[in-house]
Design an enzyme around this catalytic site. Structure first.
Site, short mmCIF file in Angstrom:
data_model
loop_
_atom_site.label_atom_id
_atom_site.label_comp_id
_atom_site.label_asym_id
_atom_site.label_seq_id
_atom_site.Cartn_x
_atom_site.Cartn_y
_atom_site.Cartn_z
N ARG A 125 0.82 -1.22 0.00
CA ARG A 125 0.00 0.00 0.00
C ARG A 125 0.86 1.27 0.00
O ARG A 125 0.46 2.29 -0.56
CB ARG A 125 -0.94 -0.01 1.22
CG ARG A 125 -2.03 1.07 1.20
CD ARG A 125 -3.01 0.86 2.34
NE ARG A 125 -4.14 1.77 2.27
CZ ARG A 125 -4.30 2.84 3.05
NH1 ARG A 125 -3.37 3.14 3.95
NH2 ARG A 125 -5.36 3.60 2.94
N ILE B 171 -6.79 7.82 -1.16
CA ILE B 171 -6.85 6.37 -1.14
C ILE B 171 -7.72 5.99 0.05
O ILE B 171 -7.61 6.57 1.13
CB ILE B 171 -5.43 5.76 -1.02
CG1 ILE B 171 -5.47 4.23 -1.13
CG2 ILE B 171 -4.74 6.20 0.26
CD1 ILE B 171 -4.08 3.60 -1.19
N SER B 172 -8.62 5.03 -0.14
CA SER B 172 -9.60 4.67 0.90
C SER B 172 -8.92 4.10 2.13
O SER B 172 -7.80 3.56 2.04
CB SER B 172 -10.59 3.65 0.35
OG SER B 172 -11.35 4.19 -0.70
N PRO B 173 -9.58 4.17 3.30
CA PRO B 173 -9.05 3.49 4.49
C PRO B 173 -8.88 2.00 4.21
O PRO B 173 -9.55 1.44 3.33
CB PRO B 173 -10.12 3.75 5.54
CG PRO B 173 -10.85 4.96 5.07
CD PRO B 173 -10.83 4.89 3.58
N PRO B 174 -8.02 1.31 4.95
CA PRO B 174 -7.67 -0.08 4.64
C PRO B 174 -8.84 -1.04 4.53
O PRO B 174 -8.79 -1.97 3.73
CB PRO B 174 -6.75 -0.46 5.81
CG PRO B 174 -6.12 0.81 6.22
CD PRO B 174 -7.18 1.86 6.03
#
Length: 271
Positions: free
Chosen positions: A63, A89-92
């Site tokens: 990531r 970028i989206s949260p995990p």
């Protein structure tokens, strides 16, 4: 919350070197691997993701390579991160959640709308046969293409364009994943999804959305409402066709007291 705070502090300390801000040199592959495994245990498995193939794909996807160098110390903490052009970028948890809902198979050909950083496409890459991903923001699309090529994702194909139109030359697709929010499912995407295929998309108004999982049966989409969410709106044609637009002069809080819940179709109903 503690992990996020620690990550924020580490990011500041790691970036401030020699009197100026630059990427942290001290972060090694071993550090990233340790942080990535902690993220997998705490934010992926701990949050309910069960598909072992999806979990392994997250575990093996770097990531930190999909965020700006200055943000890399924070790459494996539970937070969205800026990737430029006003996007994040989206949260995990979001990426494996959407991926698991698609039920990816090794023979699948997948269409992604909204390449962003390229991270979602990278996670899908080892799970399916081919990934076709479209980004409407030119600089983001070009940067993601370079990153994916540099990291040797040979079965991921990128395009810069309006995701509303899909990728008709490569249709039909077994699965479609939309990582931006239209008001309704674009008809070209319905047409390009094969019979029996699955599509996941956050639908709704600008600031009130719901994840929907669709399955195509007899040429039509059957819907399942999953959970509330919040994504950036789909721009281009989808935005022009939006029927309900937010009124910036009259902001209002929706469901602020959790007085509403959702029925099986994703509509709000009084408690």
């Amino acid at each position: 919350m503690r992990q996020v705070l620690i990550g924020f502090i580490l990011g500041i300390l790691a970036s401030w070197t020699d009197g100026g801000l630059r990427p942290a040199a001290a972060q090694t592959l071993a550090n990233h691997a340790e942080l990535r495994e902690r993220m997998v245990q705490d934010e992926i498995i701990g949050a309910g993701i069960k598909n072992e193939r999806v979990i392994e794909a997250i575990r093996k996807t770097w990531r930190h390579e999909f965020v700006n160098p200055r943000e890399r110390p924070l790459a494996y903490y539970d937070m969205a991160l800026p990737i430029g052009e006003g996007q994040t970028i989206s949260p995990p948890f979001i990426v494996p959640y959407m991926t698991e809902q698609l039920d990816p198979q090794p023979t699948d050909k997948v269409l992604e709308i909204g390449t962003g950083s390229g991270y979602q496409a990278a996670v899908l890459s080892p799970l399916v046969k081919e990934v076709y991903t479209i980004e409407i923001v030119d600089p983001l699309g070009r940067n993601a293409a370079r990153t994916l090529q540099r990291l040797n994702y040979k079965n991921v194909f990128t395009r810069i364009g309006d995701g509303y139109k899909g990728w008709p030359e490569k249709a039909p697709f077994d699965k479609i994943i939309v990582t931006c929010s239209p008001e309704k499912v674009p008809q070209p995407l319905v047409d390009q999804l094969r019979e029996g295929g699955r599509l996941i998309v956050p639908l709704g108004e600008r600031y009130q959305q719901m994840f929907y999982l669709f399955t195509k049966k007899d040429g039509k989409l059957e819907s399942e409402a999953l959970r509330p969410t919040l994504f950036v709106p789909m721009t281009g044609t989808a935005e022009k066709m939006r029927e309900v637009l937010p009124d910036a002069t009259k902001p209002h809080l929706v469901n602020g007291g959790f007085e509403e819940s959702y029925d099986e179709d994703g509509r709000t109903v009084p408690k």
